[in-house]
Design a protein around this motif. Structure first.
Motif, mmCIF file in Angstrom:
data_model
loop_
_atom_site.group_PDB
_atom_site.id
_atom_site.type_symbol
_atom_site.label_atom_id
_atom_site.label_comp_id
_atom_site.label_asym_id
_atom_site.label_seq_id
_atom_site.Cartn_x
_atom_site.Cartn_y
_atom_site.Cartn_z
ATOM 1 N N ALA A 8 0.812 -1.419 -0.069
ATOM 2 C CA ALA A 8 -0.061 0.111 0.003
ATOM 3 C C ALA A 8 0.881 1.199 0.110
ATOM 4 O O ALA A 8 1.613 1.716 0.986
ATOM 5 C CB ALA A 8 -1.070 0.059 1.282
ATOM 6 N N CYS A 10 1.913 5.170 0.130
ATOM 7 C CA CYS A 10 1.348 6.488 0.499
ATOM 8 C C CYS A 10 2.067 7.490 0.395
ATOM 9 O O CYS A 10 3.410 7.429 0.170
ATOM 10 C CB CYS A 10 0.812 6.021 1.895
ATOM 11 S SG CYS A 10 1.955 5.706 3.063
ATOM 12 N N ARG A 36 5.406 3.695 2.273
ATOM 13 C CA ARG A 36 4.603 2.395 1.919
ATOM 14 C C ARG A 36 4.295 1.570 3.275
ATOM 15 O O ARG A 36 5.103 1.460 3.766
ATOM 16 C CB ARG A 36 5.137 1.559 0.791
ATOM 17 C CG ARG A 36 6.283 1.053 0.980
ATOM 18 C CD ARG A 36 6.959 0.002 -0.085
ATOM 19 N NE ARG A 36 8.166 -0.695 0.094
ATOM 20 C CZ ARG A 36 9.347 -0.248 0.119
ATOM 21 N NH1 ARG A 36 9.573 0.938 0.136
ATOM 22 N NH2 ARG A 36 10.407 -1.045 0.678
ATOM 23 N N CYS A 47 -9.431 -6.047 -2.475
ATOM 24 C CA CYS A 47 -10.704 -5.372 -2.809
ATOM 25 C C CYS A 47 -10.924 -4.291 -1.682
ATOM 26 O O CYS A 47 -10.974 -3.163 -2.037
ATOM 27 C CB CYS A 47 -11.762 -6.190 -3.384
ATOM 28 S SG CYS A 47 -11.468 -7.123 -4.702
ATOM 29 N N ASN A 50 -8.489 -1.300 -1.371
ATOM 30 C CA ASN A 50 -8.705 -0.365 -2.276
ATOM 31 C C ASN A 50 -9.872 0.560 -2.092
ATOM 32 O O ASN A 50 -9.949 1.580 -2.463
ATOM 33 C CB ASN A 50 -8.659 -1.028 -3.733
ATOM 34 C CG ASN A 50 -7.317 -1.157 -4.367
ATOM 35 O OD1 ASN A 50 -6.554 -0.166 -4.504
ATOM 36 N ND2 ASN A 50 -6.999 -2.251 -4.818
ATOM 37 N N GLU A 57 -2.757 5.033 -1.696
ATOM 38 C CA GLU A 57 -2.740 5.644 -3.182
ATOM 39 C C GLU A 57 -3.441 4.395 -3.845
ATOM 40 O O GLU A 57 -4.678 4.682 -4.710
ATOM 41 C CB GLU A 57 -1.432 5.745 -3.873
ATOM 42 C CG GLU A 57 -0.806 6.850 -3.632
ATOM 43 C CD GLU A 57 0.600 7.085 -3.845
ATOM 44 O OE1 GLU A 57 1.062 6.415 -4.888
ATOM 45 O OE2 GLU A 57 1.528 7.839 -3.411
ATOM 46 N N ARG A 58 -3.216 3.120 -3.583
ATOM 47 C CA ARG A 58 -3.770 2.091 -4.198
ATOM 48 C C ARG A 58 -3.122 0.842 -3.725
ATOM 49 O O ARG A 58 -2.164 1.005 -2.880
ATOM 50 C CB ARG A 58 -3.598 1.967 -5.682
ATOM 51 C CG ARG A 58 -2.076 1.909 -6.227
ATOM 52 C CD ARG A 58 -1.694 1.947 -7.698
ATOM 53 N NE ARG A 58 -2.311 3.009 -8.258
ATOM 54 C CZ ARG A 58 -1.780 4.148 -8.358
ATOM 55 N NH1 ARG A 58 -0.375 4.353 -7.879
ATOM 56 N NH2 ARG A 58 -2.012 5.116 -9.164
ATOM 57 N N ILE A 59 -3.608 -0.428 -3.977
ATOM 58 C CA ILE A 59 -3.077 -1.658 -3.267
ATOM 59 C C ILE A 59 -2.423 -2.305 -4.572
ATOM 60 O O ILE A 59 -3.039 -2.732 -5.436
ATOM 61 C CB ILE A 59 -4.173 -2.524 -2.658
ATOM 62 C CG1 ILE A 59 -5.003 -1.816 -1.548
ATOM 63 C CG2 ILE A 59 -3.547 -3.803 -2.153
ATOM 64 C CD1 ILE A 59 -4.101 -1.307 -0.572
ATOM 65 N N LEU A 60 -1.268 -2.615 -4.387
ATOM 66 C CA LEU A 60 -0.370 -3.462 -5.336
ATOM 67 C C LEU A 60 -0.020 -4.862 -4.979
ATOM 68 O O LEU A 60 -0.125 -5.268 -3.772
ATOM 69 C CB LEU A 60 0.888 -2.753 -5.667
ATOM 70 C CG LEU A 60 0.709 -1.340 -6.054
ATOM 71 C CD1 LEU A 60 2.224 -0.506 -5.982
ATOM 72 C CD2 LEU A 60 0.009 -1.228 -7.338
ATOM 73 N N ARG A 142 3.961 -2.258 -12.187
ATOM 74 C CA ARG A 142 4.621 -0.958 -11.482
ATOM 75 C C ARG A 142 6.160 -1.582 -10.950
ATOM 76 O O ARG A 142 6.077 -2.636 -10.396
ATOM 77 C CB ARG A 142 4.022 -0.412 -10.478
ATOM 78 C CG ARG A 142 2.877 0.440 -11.016
ATOM 79 C CD ARG A 142 2.242 0.898 -10.150
ATOM 80 N NE ARG A 142 2.869 2.003 -9.180
ATOM 81 C CZ ARG A 142 2.557 2.829 -8.359
ATOM 82 N NH1 ARG A 142 1.265 3.455 -8.542
ATOM 83 N NH2 ARG A 142 3.467 3.826 -7.720
#
Length: 146
Positions: A8, A10, A36, A47, A50, A57-60, A142
């Protein structure tokens, strides 16, 4: 369900807040680093993260990590990752972002090119193809080099 190492990202300084948000969702933190927070979870965690993590920012999904000091190392390390577990035969895939921090490999466009070639080679061997239509769902990759 399969478990993933989730990252995650940030903004710097928000790691403690993000750590608390992830813990409140019921997931165990494995690492807190600058910009992060890393934790383990399944598809549901991906899910939920996110949707409910306000400071991420998003979950990778971390699909692999390795040490690379040359572009050959980068190629071989990328090729060793089981991309076929994540990208279907018709999937559209590209290296969307390549970030380099304290790495000898610092050219984002070269990193993206080398990785794409390695991914095509790995997937080509698995699917028995030398060229991909890439007309399915999107699978952006990424990269963080440290």
């Amino acid at each position: 369900m399969r478990r993933f190492e989730l990252i995650a990202p940030c903004h710097f300084g928000m790691e403690a807040v993000l750590k608390r948000e992830i813990t409140d969702l019921g997931y165990d933190i494995t690492e807190v680093a600058d910009g992060r927070v890393t934790f383990f979870g399944d598809e549901e965690a991906l899910c939920r993260g996110n949707i409910f993590l306000r400071t991420a920012e998003r979950i990778l999904i971390n699909v692999g990590s390795f040490h690379a000091e040359s572009f050959e190392d980068l190629f071989q390390g990328t090729r060793a990752i089981p991309w076929e577990e994540y990208i279907p035969e018709d999937g559209k895939f590209w290296v969307a972002k390549a970030a380099s921090v304290k790495s000898k490999l610092f050219s984002p466009s070269d990193i993206q090119s080398v990785m794409k070639k390695a991914m095509v080679e790995r997937l080509g061997e698995h699917y028995g193809k030398s060229w991909f239509q890439e007309d399915g769902e999107n699978f952006p990759v990424r990269v963080f080099l440290m």
